[in-house]
Design a protein around this motif. Sequence first.
Motif, PDB file in Angstrom:
ATOM      1  N   LEU A  37       0.826  -1.196   0.000  1.00  0.00           N
ATOM      2  CA  LEU A  37       0.000   0.000   0.000  1.00  0.00           C
ATOM      3  C   LEU A  37       0.868   1.256   0.000  1.00  0.00           C
ATOM      4  N   VAL A  38       1.935   1.249   0.789  1.00  0.00           N
ATOM      5  CA  VAL A  38       2.837   2.405   0.847  1.00  0.00           C
ATOM      6  C   VAL A  38       3.473   2.646  -0.522  1.00  0.00           C
ATOM      7  N   GLN A  39       4.025   1.599  -1.115  1.00  0.00           N
ATOM      8  CA  GLN A  39       4.752   1.799  -2.369  1.00  0.00           C
ATOM      9  C   GLN A  39       3.811   2.167  -3.523  1.00  0.00           C
ATOM     10  N   ASN A  40       2.629   1.581  -3.578  1.00  0.00           N
ATOM     11  CA  ASN A  40       1.690   1.914  -4.644  1.00  0.00           C
ATOM     12  C   ASN A  40       1.142   3.332  -4.487  1.00  0.00           C
ATOM     13  N   THR A  41       0.894   3.732  -3.242  1.00  0.00           N
ATOM     14  CA  THR A  41       0.374   5.082  -2.999  1.00  0.00           C
ATOM     15  C   THR A  41       1.396   6.132  -3.383  1.00  0.00           C
ATOM     16  N   ILE A  42       2.643   5.936  -2.990  1.00  0.00           N
ATOM     17  CA  ILE A  42       3.683   6.908  -3.321  1.00  0.00           C
ATOM     18  C   ILE A  42       3.955   6.916  -4.826  1.00  0.00           C
ATOM     19  N   ALA A  43       3.922   5.757  -5.458  1.00  0.00           N
ATOM     20  CA  ALA A  43       4.114   5.702  -6.907  1.00  0.00           C
ATOM     21  C   ALA A  43       3.058   6.515  -7.639  1.00  0.00           C
ATOM     22  N   SER A  44       1.843   6.557  -7.081  1.00  0.00           N
ATOM     23  CA  SER A  44       0.750   7.287  -7.727  1.00  0.00           C
ATOM     24  C   SER A  44       0.988   8.798  -7.713  1.00  0.00           C
ATOM     25  N   LEU A  45       1.934   9.260  -6.898  1.00  0.00           N
ATOM     26  CA  LEU A  45       2.227  10.689  -6.805  1.00  0.00           C
ATOM     27  C   LEU A  45       3.232  11.149  -7.851  1.00  0.00           C
ATOM     28  N   ALA A  46       3.864  10.210  -8.551  1.00  0.00           N
ATOM     29  CA  ALA A  46       4.852  10.568  -9.570  1.00  0.00           C
ATOM     30  C   ALA A  46       4.149  11.184 -10.775  1.00  0.00           C
ATOM     31  N   PRO A  47       4.554  12.372 -11.192  1.00  0.00           N
ATOM     32  CA  PRO A  47       3.857  13.042 -12.294  1.00  0.00           C
ATOM     33  C   PRO A  47       4.207  12.461 -13.655  1.00  0.00           C
ATOM     34  N   VAL A  48       3.281  12.592 -14.571  1.00  0.00           N
ATOM     35  CA  VAL A  48       3.517  12.247 -15.977  1.00  0.00           C
ATOM     36  C   VAL A  48       3.130  13.461 -16.805  1.00  0.00           C
ATOM     37  N   PHE A  49       3.672  13.517 -18.000  1.00  0.00           N
ATOM     38  CA  PHE A  49       3.451  14.663 -18.878  1.00  0.00           C
ATOM     39  C   PHE A  49       2.951  14.138 -20.215  1.00  0.00           C
ATOM     40  N   GLY A  50       1.724  14.479 -20.546  1.00  0.00           N
ATOM     41  CA  GLY A  50       1.116  13.907 -21.720  1.00  0.00           C
ATOM     42  C   GLY A  50       0.936  12.410 -21.586  1.00  0.00           C
ATOM     43  N   LEU A 103       6.864  24.855  -3.831  1.00  0.00           N
ATOM     44  CA  LEU A 103       8.072  24.051  -3.697  1.00  0.00           C
ATOM     45  C   LEU A 103       7.745  22.692  -3.086  1.00  0.00           C
ATOM     46  N   VAL A 104       6.805  22.671  -2.157  1.00  0.00           N
ATOM     47  CA  VAL A 104       6.423  21.416  -1.503  1.00  0.00           C
ATOM     48  C   VAL A 104       5.908  20.413  -2.528  1.00  0.00           C
ATOM     49  N   LYS A 105       5.068  20.860  -3.431  1.00  0.00           N
ATOM     50  CA  LYS A 105       4.522  19.960  -4.450  1.00  0.00           C
ATOM     51  C   LYS A 105       5.626  19.391  -5.328  1.00  0.00           C
ATOM     52  N   LYS A 106       6.617  20.207  -5.631  1.00  0.00           N
ATOM     53  CA  LYS A 106       7.723  19.731  -6.466  1.00  0.00           C
ATOM     54  C   LYS A 106       8.615  18.777  -5.696  1.00  0.00           C
ATOM     55  N   GLN A 107       8.766  18.992  -4.390  1.00  0.00           N
ATOM     56  CA  GLN A 107       9.546  18.058  -3.574  1.00  0.00           C
ATOM     57  C   GLN A 107       8.869  16.696  -3.533  1.00  0.00           C
ATOM     58  N   VAL A 108       7.556  16.694  -3.380  1.00  0.00           N
ATOM     59  CA  VAL A 108       6.810  15.433  -3.359  1.00  0.00           C
ATOM     60  C   VAL A 108       6.895  14.753  -4.724  1.00  0.00           C
ATOM     61  N   LEU A 152      10.043   4.214   7.610  1.00  0.00           N
ATOM     62  CA  LEU A 152       9.633   5.309   8.497  1.00  0.00           C
ATOM     63  C   LEU A 152       8.130   5.566   8.378  1.00  0.00           C
ATOM     64  N   ILE A 153       7.631   5.578   7.152  1.00  0.00           N
ATOM     65  CA  ILE A 153       6.202   5.796   6.948  1.00  0.00           C
ATOM     66  C   ILE A 153       5.387   4.636   7.514  1.00  0.00           C
ATOM     67  N   SER A 154       5.858   3.420   7.284  1.00  0.00           N
ATOM     68  CA  SER A 154       5.136   2.237   7.763  1.00  0.00           C
ATOM     69  C   SER A 154       5.053   2.211   9.279  1.00  0.00           C
ATOM     70  N   ARG A 174       0.030  12.135   3.396  1.00  0.00           N
ATOM     71  CA  ARG A 174       0.352  13.203   4.358  1.00  0.00           C
ATOM     72  C   ARG A 174       1.753  13.020   4.922  1.00  0.00           C
ATOM     73  N   GLN A 175       2.082  11.789   5.311  1.00  0.00           N
ATOM     74  CA  GLN A 175       3.405  11.509   5.862  1.00  0.00           C
ATOM     75  C   GLN A 175       4.495  11.713   4.806  1.00  0.00           C
ATOM     76  N   ALA A 176       4.259  11.208   3.598  1.00  0.00           N
ATOM     77  CA  ALA A 176       5.250  11.331   2.532  1.00  0.00           C
ATOM     78  C   ALA A 176       5.487  12.790   2.160  1.00  0.00           C
ATOM     79  N   THR A 177       4.421  13.575   2.162  1.00  0.00           N
ATOM     80  CA  THR A 177       4.550  15.003   1.849  1.00  0.00           C
ATOM     81  C   THR A 177       5.381  15.718   2.901  1.00  0.00           C
ATOM     82  N   ALA A 178       5.103  15.431   4.159  1.00  0.00           N
ATOM     83  CA  ALA A 178       5.828  16.082   5.250  1.00  0.00           C
ATOM     84  C   ALA A 178       7.304  15.686   5.268  1.00  0.00           C
ATOM     85  N   MET A 179       7.600  14.463   4.848  1.00  0.00           N
ATOM     86  CA  MET A 179       8.968  13.954   4.952  1.00  0.00           C
ATOM     87  C   MET A 179       9.721  13.925   3.625  1.00  0.00           C
TER      88      MET A 179
END
Length: 253
Positions: A37-50, A103-108, A152-154, A174-179
């Motif tokens: 769940l952790v790895q799939n959720t964080i993977a979903s935050l990776a941006p794509v372009f077109g 900047l936070v959004k770009k860090q995530v 750490l997130i787990s 929320r945790q991934a964004t903060a860290m």
Amino acid sequence: MKKKIFLFLGGILPWVLAGCDASNTSTNSMTMASLPLVQNTIASLAPVFGGSRNDIIMEQVCALAQGQKTQEQFEQFFTNKGIALQKLAEQDAGFALLADNSLVKKQVACMAHLTSAAFLQTVKATDDKATLTPQLSQKLQVMVTNAEFFSLISERIEQAPATTIVRHKQEIIRQATAMAPLYFAIMAKNAPHNLQYTVTQLQGNRLAFSSSNGYFFALQNNIATLQLLNINWYGEGELLGKRHFIQVQQPLS
């Protein structure tokens, strides 16, 4: 260069390998390993372009996210390429991220993009040693960093009371964004130095290699695992040799 990728980071099946926890039957919940769940959720935050991953664009995002470029330098890169971010932002979520000054959004976004690097087969059998070694070093660095960061997130989400998958995902984000800045620090700490690599498999979508400091990395069909001295460091539901669990309310939605 744009390439479409499809990440299957561990799949759905390991979520339920732990099965139902009899102690929680009265609350209609079940215990599941948290890693998928952790790895799939964080993977979903990776941006794509077109609709595609774009490493060149993400190099700029990561440079800004890690303080290697200013906002002005970041914007100038796209201006020089004749790319109108604000116009493209109206049509594409990835470009909307670029046009956003957060900047936070770009860090995530950078963190999520980097975590996925180890799950992509970019190594070729025709690569010479000069090309191969940096790629293996990068995959090892990312996987070790993922193991520590996801652990750490787990540790945080497994302490939460039983709730839905959706709410667990919200807490992971929320945790991934903060860290997110911590991910970069962990990655810098894990930069490989003077390591030797032995490739044991390199064919098609399969890659396996060992490092002189005791790690063994394996990748097949975009599923990656890492062992340290025969201990599951990442994979099989374990992080740093430990399995983390979450309590999930049914139905699983």
